[in-house]
Design a protein around this motif. Structure first.
Motif, short mmCIF file in Angstrom:
data_model
loop_
_atom_site.label_atom_id
_atom_site.label_comp_id
_atom_site.label_asym_id
_atom_site.label_seq_id
_atom_site.Cartn_x
_atom_site.Cartn_y
_atom_site.Cartn_z
N THR A 39 51.15 -9.58 12.52
CA THR A 39 51.88 -9.93 13.73
C THR A 39 52.82 -11.09 13.42
N ILE A 40 54.04 -11.01 13.91
CA ILE A 40 54.99 -12.13 13.84
C ILE A 40 55.01 -12.76 15.22
N THR A 41 54.54 -14.00 15.31
CA THR A 41 54.50 -14.66 16.63
C THR A 41 55.78 -15.45 16.90
N ALA A 61 47.43 -12.32 10.76
CA ALA A 61 46.91 -10.99 10.44
C ALA A 61 45.42 -10.93 10.74
N THR A 62 44.97 -9.75 11.12
CA THR A 62 43.55 -9.50 11.34
C THR A 62 43.16 -8.24 10.60
N ASP A 63 41.87 -8.12 10.31
CA ASP A 63 41.35 -6.93 9.64
C ASP A 63 39.88 -6.76 10.00
N ASN A 64 39.40 -5.54 9.93
CA ASN A 64 38.00 -5.28 10.23
C ASN A 64 37.06 -5.79 9.13
N VAL A 65 37.58 -6.06 7.94
CA VAL A 65 36.77 -6.61 6.85
C VAL A 65 37.32 -7.97 6.44
N LYS A 66 38.49 -7.98 5.78
CA LYS A 66 39.06 -9.25 5.33
C LYS A 66 40.54 -9.07 4.98
N VAL A 67 41.35 -10.00 5.45
CA VAL A 67 42.76 -10.07 5.05
C VAL A 67 42.80 -10.79 3.71
N VAL A 85 43.89 -15.87 3.75
CA VAL A 85 44.05 -16.59 5.02
C VAL A 85 44.51 -15.59 6.08
N THR A 86 44.43 -15.97 7.33
CA THR A 86 44.89 -15.08 8.41
C THR A 86 46.15 -15.60 9.09
N ILE A 87 46.64 -16.77 8.66
CA ILE A 87 47.88 -17.33 9.20
C ILE A 87 48.78 -17.70 8.03
#
Length: 125
Positions: A39-41, A61-67, A85-87
């Motif tokens: 996602t681009i915020t 970013a999000t993931d069901n396991v790991k980004v 990381v997720t950001i």
């Protein structure tokens, strides 16, 4: 079987009158087929930028396991790579962009290589 990753199944055989038994352990893998979501915020899609200065770019970013990776691009130019990381935030100099339409892209990747790309279209006056 539950979730993605490995599941362990144990099989045990025991004789009826004796206490002897044997066990076999099976590890069964469940493939991760679900891609992450990038996602681009900032900037928002269809944004008109200033003529000069810096454009702040914020992604997640999000993931069901790991980004495992997020790559941020301005058009085809890689601006930044963030791992585990997720950001992932960065910026681009508006002076380096020509007037007209451009794309900011964020590509997220998970541990097995599934990817997803988000795009924000921008216009520099």
């Amino acid at each position: 079987l539950a979730g993605n990753g490995s599941n362990t199944i144990t099989e045990t055989a025991t004789s009826g009158t004796h206490s002897a038994s044997a066990s076999t352990v099976y590890v069964v893998g469940v493939p991760d087929v679900i891609p992450p979501v990038a996602t681009i915020t900032t900037p928002l899609n269809n944004t008109t930028t200033k003529a000069s200065g810096k454009l702040q770019i914020k992604t997640k970013a999000t993931d069901n396991v790991k980004v495992t990776e997020i790559k941020v691009y301005s058009d085809a130019t890689l601006l930044k790579t963030c791992t585990n990381v997720t950001i992932c935030d960065t910026s681009v100099s508006l002076n380096s962009l020509t007037s007209g339409a451009h794309q900011i892209k964020a590509t997220a990747k998970d541990a097995v290589g599934n990817t997803h790309t988000a795009i924000a279209n921008i216009t520099k006056p």
